[in-house]
Design a protein around this motif. Structure first.
Motif, PDB file in Angstrom:
ATOM      1  N   LEU A  39       0.796  -1.221   0.000  1.00 39.14           N
ATOM      2  CA  LEU A  39       0.000   0.000   0.000  1.00 39.14           C
ATOM      3  C   LEU A  39       0.838   1.286   0.000  1.00 39.14           C
ATOM      4  N   LEU A  40       1.826   1.370   0.871  1.00 41.32           N
ATOM      5  CA  LEU A  40       2.585   2.624   0.978  1.00 41.32           C
ATOM      6  C   LEU A  40       3.256   3.043  -0.333  1.00 41.32           C
ATOM      7  N   PRO A  41       3.881   2.122  -1.079  1.00 44.88           N
ATOM      8  CA  PRO A  41       4.484   2.544  -2.347  1.00 44.88           C
ATOM      9  C   PRO A  41       3.487   3.109  -3.357  1.00 44.88           C
ATOM     10  N   ILE A  42       2.228   2.698  -3.282  1.00 44.43           N
ATOM     11  CA  ILE A  42       1.213   3.215  -4.202  1.00 44.43           C
ATOM     12  C   ILE A  42       1.084   4.730  -4.063  1.00 44.43           C
ATOM     13  N   LEU A  43       1.277   5.225  -2.837  1.00 45.82           N
ATOM     14  CA  LEU A  43       1.103   6.652  -2.568  1.00 45.82           C
ATOM     15  C   LEU A  43       2.226   7.500  -3.154  1.00 45.82           C
ATOM     16  N   GLU A  44       3.293   6.854  -3.590  1.00 47.12           N
ATOM     17  CA  GLU A  44       4.440   7.575  -4.160  1.00 47.12           C
ATOM     18  C   GLU A  44       4.451   7.557  -5.693  1.00 47.12           C
ATOM     19  N   LEU A  45       3.520   6.830  -6.310  1.00 43.14           N
ATOM     20  CA  LEU A  45       3.577   6.621  -7.758  1.00 43.14           C
ATOM     21  C   LEU A  45       3.269   7.888  -8.550  1.00 43.14           C
ATOM     22  N   SER A  46       4.091   8.161  -9.549  1.00 45.52           N
ATOM     23  CA  SER A  46       3.775   9.203 -10.527  1.00 45.52           C
ATOM     24  C   SER A  46       2.777   8.607 -11.519  1.00 45.52           C
ATOM     25  N   ASN A  47       2.224   9.440 -12.389  1.00 48.69           N
ATOM     26  CA  ASN A  47       1.300   8.932 -13.404  1.00 48.69           C
ATOM     27  C   ASN A  47       1.970   7.883 -14.290  1.00 48.69           C
ATOM     28  N   ARG A  48       3.208   8.152 -14.662  1.00 46.28           N
ATOM     29  CA  ARG A  48       3.947   7.217 -15.520  1.00 46.28           C
ATOM     30  C   ARG A  48       4.194   5.899 -14.795  1.00 46.28           C
ATOM     31  N   GLU A  49       4.594   5.976 -13.535  1.00 45.42           N
ATOM     32  CA  GLU A  49       4.851   4.758 -12.752  1.00 45.42           C
ATOM     33  C   GLU A  49       3.567   3.962 -12.519  1.00 45.42           C
ATOM     34  N   PHE A  50       2.459   4.682 -12.329  1.00 46.06           N
ATOM     35  CA  PHE A  50       1.173   4.006 -12.155  1.00 46.06           C
ATOM     36  C   PHE A  50       0.821   3.209 -13.411  1.00 46.06           C
ATOM     37  N   LYS A  51       1.010   3.825 -14.581  1.00 43.70           N
ATOM     38  CA  LYS A  51       0.708   3.141 -15.844  1.00 43.70           C
ATOM     39  C   LYS A  51       1.622   1.940 -16.046  1.00 43.70           C
ATOM     40  N   GLU A  52       2.876   2.074 -15.638  1.00 40.67           N
ATOM     41  CA  GLU A  52       3.817   0.958 -15.780  1.00 40.67           C
ATOM     42  C   GLU A  52       3.403  -0.221 -14.910  1.00 40.67           C
ATOM     43  N   LYS A  53       2.898   0.065 -13.702  1.00 36.49           N
ATOM     44  CA  LYS A  53       2.551  -1.013 -12.767  1.00 36.49           C
ATOM     45  C   LYS A  53       1.172  -1.589 -13.041  1.00 36.49           C
ATOM     46  N   PHE A  54       0.181  -0.716 -13.266  1.00 36.78           N
ATOM     47  CA  PHE A  54      -1.208  -1.171 -13.359  1.00 36.78           C
ATOM     48  C   PHE A  54      -1.817  -1.025 -14.753  1.00 36.78           C
ATOM     49  N   GLY A  55      -1.068  -0.475 -15.692  1.00 36.04           N
ATOM     50  CA  GLY A  55      -1.626  -0.110 -16.994  1.00 36.04           C
ATOM     51  C   GLY A  55      -2.227  -1.233 -17.805  1.00 36.04           C
ATOM     52  N   THR A  56      -1.760  -2.460 -17.618  1.00 37.94           N
ATOM     53  CA  THR A  56      -2.313  -3.574 -18.400  1.00 37.94           C
ATOM     54  C   THR A  56      -3.576  -4.160 -17.764  1.00 37.94           C
ATOM     55  N   SER A  57      -3.939  -3.690 -16.575  1.00 40.87           N
ATOM     56  CA  SER A  57      -5.109  -4.189 -15.859  1.00 40.87           C
ATOM     57  C   SER A  57      -6.311  -3.288 -16.121  1.00 40.87           C
ATOM     58  N   SER A  58      -7.505  -3.865 -16.092  1.00 45.48           N
ATOM     59  CA  SER A  58      -8.718  -3.055 -16.242  1.00 45.48           C
ATOM     60  C   SER A  58      -8.903  -2.116 -15.052  1.00 45.48           C
ATOM     61  N   ALA A  59      -8.189  -2.351 -13.944  1.00 46.06           N
ATOM     62  CA  ALA A  59      -8.281  -1.480 -12.768  1.00 46.06           C
ATOM     63  C   ALA A  59      -7.718  -0.098 -13.031  1.00 46.06           C
ATOM     64  N   ALA A  60      -6.963   0.057 -14.125  1.00 45.76           N
ATOM     65  CA  ALA A  60      -6.315   1.339 -14.412  1.00 45.76           C
ATOM     66  C   ALA A  60      -7.221   2.317 -15.145  1.00 45.76           C
ATOM     67  N   TRP A  61      -8.416   1.903 -15.514  1.00 47.17           N
ATOM     68  CA  TRP A  61      -9.236   2.736 -16.403  1.00 47.17           C
ATOM     69  C   TRP A  61      -9.649   4.057 -15.775  1.00 47.17           C
ATOM     70  N   ARG A  62      -9.732   4.126 -14.444  1.00 47.56           N
ATOM     71  CA  ARG A  62     -10.104   5.380 -13.774  1.00 47.56           C
ATOM     72  C   ARG A  62      -8.885   6.184 -13.331  1.00 47.56           C
ATOM     73  N   GLY A  63      -7.692   5.683 -13.663  1.00 49.39           N
ATOM     74  CA  GLY A  63      -6.489   6.405 -13.280  1.00 49.39           C
ATOM     75  C   GLY A  63      -6.059   6.095 -11.858  1.00 49.39           C
ATOM     76  N   LYS A  64      -5.013   6.797 -11.414  1.00 50.48           N
ATOM     77  CA  LYS A  64      -4.416   6.466 -10.118  1.00 50.48           C
ATOM     78  C   LYS A  64      -5.157   7.075  -8.928  1.00 50.48           C
ATOM     79  N   LYS A  65      -5.952   8.132  -9.154  1.00 54.76           N
ATOM     80  CA  LYS A  65      -6.545   8.856  -8.025  1.00 54.76           C
ATOM     81  C   LYS A  65      -7.417   7.981  -7.125  1.00 54.76           C
ATOM     82  N   PRO A  66      -8.384   7.225  -7.672  1.00 55.43           N
ATOM     83  CA  PRO A  66      -9.194   6.400  -6.769  1.00 55.43           C
ATOM     84  C   PRO A  66      -8.375   5.334  -6.048  1.00 55.43           C
ATOM     85  N   ILE A  67      -7.412   4.741  -6.736  1.00 53.86           N
ATOM     86  CA  ILE A  67      -6.623   3.674  -6.121  1.00 53.86           C
ATOM     87  C   ILE A  67      -5.736   4.228  -5.013  1.00 53.86           C
ATOM     88  N   GLN A  68      -5.180   5.420  -5.209  1.00 59.60           N
ATOM     89  CA  GLN A  68      -4.383   6.025  -4.131  1.00 59.60           C
ATOM     90  C   GLN A  68      -5.262   6.380  -2.935  1.00 59.60           C
TER      91      GLN A  68
END
Length: 412
Positions: free
Chosen positions: A285-314
Motif C-alpha cells: 500500500l505505501l508505495p502506491i502513494l508515491e507513484l507518478s502517473n507514468r509509474e502508475f501506468k507501468e505497474k497497473f496499466g495492463t489491468s482493467s483497474a487502471a481505467w479510472r487512473g491512479k486517483k481512486p486507487i491512491q
C-alpha cells in the motif's frame, strides 16, 4: 438406433444451423470459452426494471442513459436478426499470494481486473469471430460490444443460454460459475437461438447476506451507489461507513461471488494472459502513494483497474492503511493531510489517522485543522481529532482509576 439420424418429420438443418455449429466448434480456437445465440428481439421485460432501477437512484452513472438503446438491439447499417453472446473465463485463485503484514500492508484488486485488461481480451475474441463469420458470409453486418456497449450484457447472456441470472446480479454458468467476462455481437444473420439455462439460485441468499454494504437490496437487485465495487471507482469523498467497509479493497469487490456455492472449486488457469501477477493484484500500500502517473501506468496499466487512473486507487490505499491501523503509515499520512493538493486524499488521510491513533496522528490532525480550508476535509479531520481526544481522555481516566485502585490495595 443412431440418435444423430435426422427425423423424417423435422426440417433439414439450414445453412445458419450449420454455420452456428461451425462457430461453436471453433469457439475455443477463437479465444472464447462459451458461446450462445439468441434472437434480436427487444428485451421488453427489461425496460421497466431499468426504469425502476433509475427511479430508485440505484444506477452507477456509468450506464448508457437511453433505455431504448439498452433494450432494443440495433445495427447501424443493417437489420438485426440475432445476437451472439460470448464468455471468457478468468481465475479466482492466486498461487502463493504475498502476505500482508504489519509494516508491509497490502491491498487487493478484484479478480475481474487480474491479468490483462478483459476489454482487450474480449475485443480480440470478437474480432476473430467476426473474421471467421465474414469468411463464410461476406455481406454479413456485425457490431460487437464489450462492457461499454449499449445492450445489457447479462440480459443477452441469459437469453443466449450462457448461464442464469444470479441473485448477486452475475450471470452464473453451470460450467464456469460467475468467473466470466461477457461480450456480444449483434448480427444480420438469422441464427437459430439457444435455449436459456433452467438452473437457478433456489432458496440460497448467501450473496445478499454477505454484501458488506447491503447493496444487494433484493434478489437480482443492486443499488450500485452503495456497491463497494462502484465506490472504489469513484473519485471524491466517501462516508465513514463506506470507508470502514471498503477494508483493503483497491478496486472492485468479489464478496458476492466468493460466497456463491455455484463458484465452489471453480478457478480457471487455461489463459496465461489472465493469470495474476501477485505484486500487481495484491500490492504493497505505501508505495502506491508515491507513484507518478507514468509509474502508475507501468505497474497497473495492463489491468482493467487502471481505467479510472491512479486517483481512486491512491485514495483507497489511504483508506486501507486506516483500516489496518498501520502505525508505520502515520508519517506518510501526515505528509498527505498537510501538503497533498487533492482534498479527497487529505480527507481520507485525516480519517485514516483517526483510525490509527497515537500522539503523532493526534498532532498531525491538530496541525491540519490550523490551515485546512476545504469544508469536507475539515469535517473529517475534526471528527478524527475528537475521536482521538476522547480515546486519550478515556486512557487518562483509566490510568487514574488504576492508580487509585493500586493505592487502595496498598492501604488494605
Amino acid at each position: 438406433m443412431n440418435m444423430n439420424t435426422q427425423s423424417p418429420y423435422a426440417p433439414p438443418p439450414s445453412k445458419w444451423d450449420n454455420l452456428k455449429a461451425e462457430i461453436k466448434a471453433a469457439a475455443a480456437e477463437l479465444g472464447i470459452d462459451d458461446i450462445g445465440f439468441t434472437t434480436a428481439d427487444p428485451f421488453l421485460y427489461l425496460k421497466n426494471i431499468l426504469q425502476e432501477h433509475r427511479d430508485n437512484g440505484y444506477e452507477s452513472g456509468f450506464e448508457e442513459p437511453d433505455l431504448e438503446k439498452r433494450t432494443v438491439p440495433a445495427l447501424k447499417n443493417g437489420v438485426p436478426q440475432s445476437i451472439i453472446s460470448i464468455a471468457v473465463a478468468y481465475p479466482s485463485k492466486m498461487e502463493n499470494p504475498p502476505k500482508s503484514e504489519p509494516g508491509a500492508r497490502r491491498g487487493i484488486l478484484a479478480r475481474a481486473s487480474w491479468g490483462r485488461d478483459y476489454h482487450h481480451v474480449l475485443r480480440e475474441a470478437l474480432a476473430k469471430l467476426e473474421i471467421f463469420i465474414r469468411e463464410r458470409v461476406p455481406d454479413a453486418v456485425m457490431e460487437s460490444m464489450v462492457d461499454t456497449g449499449v445492450l445489457v450484457d447479462r440480459a443477452v447472456a441469459e437469453r443466449s443460454g450462457i448461464g442464469f441470472s444470479g441473485k448477486n446480479c452475475s450471470i452464473i454458468s453451470p460450467k464456469w460459475g460467475s468467473w466470466i467476462y461477457l461480450g456480444e455481437m449483434v448480427t444480420s444473420i438469422p441464427f437459430p437461438p439457444d435455449a436459456p439455462v433452467e438452473e437457478g439460485c433456489g432458496d440460497c441468499t448467501k450473496c445478499i447476506d454477505a454484501c458488506p454494504t447491503g447493496a444487494l437490496v433484493g434478489p437480482g437487485q443492486l443499488n450500485a451507489q452503495a456497491c463497494i465495487s462502484y465506490l472504489t471507482q469513484t473519485k471524491g469523498f466517501l462516508s465513514d461507513e463506506y470507508m470502514t467497509k471498503i477494508g483493503n479493497r483497491l478496486y472492485g469487490c468479489d464478496t458476492c461471488q466468493i460466497v456463491c456455492p455455484k463458484n465452489r472449486g471453480k478457478s480457471w488457469n487455461h489463459r496465461p494472459e489472465l493469470q495474476p501477477d501477485p505484486e500487481v493484484v495484491k500490492p504493497l500500500l505505501l508505495p502506491i502513494l508515491e507513484l507518478s502517473n507514468r509509474e502508475f501506468k507501468e505497474k497497473f496499466g495492463t489491468s482493467s483497474a487502471a481505467w479510472r487512473g491512479k486517483k481512486p486507487i491512491q485514495r483507497n490505499a489511504v483508506i486501507a492503511l486506516g483500516n489496518f491501523k498501520e502505525a508505520a503509515a502515520v508519517p506518510k499520512l501526515t505528509e498527505i493531510v498537510l501538503r497533498e493538493p487533492r482534498p479527497e486524499m487529505r480527507g481520507a488521510a485525516a480519517w485514516a489517522l483517526g483510525r490509527i491513533g497515537g500522539a503523532d496522528a493526534l498532532a498531525a490532525l491538530k496541525r491540519s485543522l490550523q490551515g485546512e480550508e476545504d469544508t469536507e476535509v475539515r469535517e473529517l479531520a475534526q471528527a478524527a481529532l475528537e475521536k482521538l481526544e476522547k480515546l486519550e481522555q478515556q486512557g487518562e481516566q483509566d490510568k487514574q482509576s488504576k492508580l487509585l485502585q493500586a493505592e487502595g490495595d496498598g492501604q488494605a
